[in-house]
Design a protein around this motif. Structure first.
Motif, PDB file in Angstrom:
ATOM      1  N   HIS A 350       0.850  -1.195   0.000  1.00 48.58           N
ATOM      2  CA  HIS A 350       0.000   0.000   0.000  1.00 48.58           C
ATOM      3  C   HIS A 350       0.879   1.236   0.000  1.00 48.58           C
ATOM      4  O   HIS A 350       1.107   1.853   1.025  1.00 48.58           O
ATOM      5  N   ASN A 351       1.365   1.577  -1.198  1.00 52.14           N
ATOM      6  CA  ASN A 351       2.388   2.614  -1.277  1.00 52.14           C
ATOM      7  C   ASN A 351       1.934   3.917  -1.892  1.00 52.14           C
ATOM      8  O   ASN A 351       2.729   4.833  -2.052  1.00 52.14           O
ATOM      9  N   ARG A 352       0.648   3.981  -2.248  1.00 52.80           N
ATOM     10  CA  ARG A 352       0.197   5.150  -2.982  1.00 52.80           C
ATOM     11  C   ARG A 352       0.260   6.411  -2.122  1.00 52.80           C
ATOM     12  O   ARG A 352      -0.321   6.478  -1.043  1.00 52.80           O
ATOM     13  N   GLY A 353       0.968   7.413  -2.614  1.00 50.34           N
ATOM     14  CA  GLY A 353       0.995   8.736  -1.989  1.00 50.34           C
ATOM     15  C   GLY A 353       1.468   8.723  -0.545  1.00 50.34           C
ATOM     16  O   GLY A 353       2.084   7.772  -0.079  1.00 50.34           O
ATOM     17  N   GLY A 356      -1.689   6.621   1.452  1.00 50.81           N
ATOM     18  CA  GLY A 356      -2.314   5.419   0.904  1.00 50.81           C
ATOM     19  C   GLY A 356      -2.325   4.284   1.923  1.00 50.81           C
ATOM     20  O   GLY A 356      -3.306   3.543   2.046  1.00 50.81           O
TER      21      GLY A 356
END
Ligand code: HEM
Ligand SMILES: [Cu+2]
Lengths: 533, 55
Positions: A350-353, A356
């Motif tokens: 879960h690496n978004r932004g 995230g």
């Protein structure tokens, strides 16, 4: 082999280990089907007993909470003055002392046995502790409700209660001390019997810090309560009021640090259970717990900032330099706990932004939401208001106003109590081995309680900023010769407090009903893992 | 199967092995906390100055 639990072994303890393992006697331990952690059956019994009594105290204190909150809300102004003060005393003791202490003794038993793979040191001590705590709590409650102890939770001398009130508190304190001694005994036999390798897990380290502070706290309690008890029976002529306040806060403040340590340990524990997080840096986290042990005692001076009995330099030294070192410890945990969750979530992709990982966190798991909301409320509201109120100059504005309960309902309620509720969502399936009903409701419960407490806390804080006093039955001063002096702003804030209190009470009652239903009527969990949240 | 809970025993056994980590989200949260604190603290000193005049 006598089974440690009341329910016959054949029915429930199906995964009991019949051979002696580690330092467990044969038939006195099991392996948890969900976590793989070993469970000592004696400890399990007392964790259950303590949790049940804790919830009973929470219910008693919660009913009183609703009634006094509806009294402080001028538009409702429910109780008469006698019952307002009586139930405020009752609320403070049942919540801050009984609910919290029963839970904490249970947590100490859990941490020292399950996480160290050890048996509980002494069943006899556990009984002694439990019986004394229950007897003391009942004595205190009966004395208050009988109208013989309208002295508020702090029981500042020269207010005098019936001697049974002090005796009850002494019994609870000694009972707790025996529980803490049982914890240290368990640490000792675990080490002696080499039930674990390397150093203890961080959760156990935190619990140990809590236990050490608890000993110092309870010694202050004995020092102040025993003479006061003797004075209430006219055996001692006098207890000095200034001395009482000074020593009493050695009990009153430090017990809050026990709560903070326990809460932080619960954060680390729930972070692991709900997201697989692990502590980022052992030395830093442990160092922070050591800071609590070293500096907390001094910070108790922040309760005496307008006390004429102690000098300015004493106040300033204790509440600035010394207190900041304890605050530093909380800031370290406040950083490392979410950071460990972030690391765990990012590792799962879960690496978004920037956020995230947070958006993807298990917000529907009440164990997670309770823990993370507890962290946010404790840090953002409790921490910020606490450091501000602890500044000597600012304290003069806030002393004895509703800002004070506004502050501590965001620490010990929105923080500690909410974290303990989150813990219950695992204690019931893993230790009572029962499933929760109405899981949708359970998922909402932490939000309900958190929203209520935040509204109430902000309402109290801002009403206090308008000068509204705490522990005050009638801020309208009905029938008085002079004008009340609180404008519409203060009334809006008191309304906010009232609405928040009602929502918080609904959240609290939901928690209790769900938990009681699960413990007594929930679907049994046997030879299988709990249904994941 | 509860995947996180299942790993608990393993995490506690291996928690001492530290790994690389980057936590920019938490850093931002922490900065938000510090800024909120600064605002509230300043407002309180301002309120104090309004009540207690120093001449
Ligand atoms: C639904 C939850 C709760 C509500 C609505 C609530 C409400 C209140 C109210 C209205 C007061 C009286 C403030 C005053 O008039 O001075 C109060 C005092 C207090 N509350 Fe709570 N409370 C709640 C939960 C808790 C919990 C869980 C704790 C502790 C763990 C707690 C600890 C205290 C203490 C120590 C006092 C001070 C009593 C005193 O001044 O002697 N409260 N609360
Ligand atoms: Cu304090």
């Amino acid at each position: 082999m006598a089974n440690a639990v009341a329910i016959p072994a054949s029915h429930e303890e199906s995964e009991v280990i019949t051979k002696p393992v580690g330092n467990h006697a044969a038939g006195n331990s099991r392996t948890c089907d969900t976590t793989g952690l070993p469970v000592c059956l004696t400890a399990q019994l007392f964790i259950r007993l303590n949790a049940v009594l804790g919830v009973v105290a929470l219910l008693a204190g919660g009913i009183a909470a609703l009634l006094i909150a509806l009294t402080r809300w001028p538009a409702v102004h429910l109780l008469d003055p006698v019952w307002y003060y009586r139930l405020t005393t009752f609320h403070g003791l049942n919540m801050l002392i009984f609910w919290i202490l029963f839970m904490e003794v249970g947590i100490l038993y859990f941490a020292s046995t399950t996480l160290l793979n050890s048996r509980l040191f002494s069943k006899g001590m556990a009984w002694a502790s439990f019986v004394m705590m229950v007897a003391g709590a009942v004595l205190v409650d009966v004395t208050i409700l009988g109208g013989k102890a309208d002295v508020m939770m702090t029981s500042y001398v020269p207010l005098k209660a019936h001697s049974n009130f002090y005796l009850g508190i002494i019994l609870v304190a000694v009972g707790t001390l025996i529980g803490v001694a049982n914890f240290f005994g368990t640490l000792y036999i675990a080490k002696r019997d080499k039930t674990y390798a390397g150093s203890v897990p961080l959760v156990v380290f935190g619990a140990t810090a809590a236990a050490i502070i608890a000993v110092v706290t309870l010694l202050h309690g004995a020092l102040v309560m025993i003479p006061t008890w003797l004075w209430s029976m006219d055996i001692l002529k006098e207890v000095d009021a200034g001395w009482y306040r000074l020593v009493w806060w050695g009990l009153g403040h430090q017990s809050q640090q026990v709560n903070v340590c326990a809460m932080v340990s619960v954060w680390y524990f729930l972070a692991t259970l709900t997201t697989g997080a692990k502590p980022l840096n052992q030395a830093v986290c442990r160092g922070a717990f050591v800071l609590y042990i070293l500096f907390i005692n001094l910070a108790s001076a922040h309760h005496l900032l307008v006390d004429p009995g102690v000098g300015a330099s004493w106040k300033i030294w204790n509440t600035s330099y010394a207190m900041y070192l304890a605050v530093l410890a909380s800031m370290i945990h406040g950083f490392t706990v979410p950071a460990s969750v972030e690391t765990a979530m990012r590792k799962k992709g879960h690496n978004r932004g920037l956020f995230g990982w947070l958006a993807a966190a298990p917000w529907k798991n009440p164990g997670f939401s309770a823990f993370f909301l507890s962290l946010l409320i404790f840090g953002f509201i409790g921490g910020i208001t606490g450091v501000t109120l602890g500044t000597q100059q600012i304290n003069i504005l806030a002393h004895n106003t509703l800002r004070i309960p506004g502050h501590f309902h965001s620490t010990v309620v929105g923080g500690t109590s909410l974290a303990f509720m989150g813990l219950a969502y695992y204690v019931v399936p893993l230790i009572f081995k029962r499933e929760y009903y109405a899981r949708g409701l359970a998922r909402v419960q932490p939000y309900l309680f958190a929203v209520g407490i935040v509204l109430m806390s902000l309402g109290m804080s801002f009403a206090g900023s308008y000068g509204v006093p705490r522990r005050h039955w009638d801020i309208e001063f009905t029938g008085a010769q002079f004008a009340p002096g609180f404008g519409s702003g203060a009334h809006v804030m008191l309304g906010l407090m009232g609405v928040g209190a009602v929502i918080a009470f609904v959240g609290l009652l939901t928690f209790i009903l769900l938990t009681v239903a699960a413990v007594f009527f929930g679907k049994k969990i046997e030879n299988r893992a709990m249904t994941p949240w | 199967m509860p995947e996180n809970e299942e790993k608990a025993a393993e995490v506690f056994a291996h928690e001492h092995e530290e790994e690389e980590h980057k936590t920019p989200g938490t850093v931002v949260l922490t900065l938000a906390l510090l800024i909120s604190f600064a605002v509230y603290y300043f407002a309180n000193w301002k309120a104090l100055a309004d009540v207690w005049h120093v001449r």
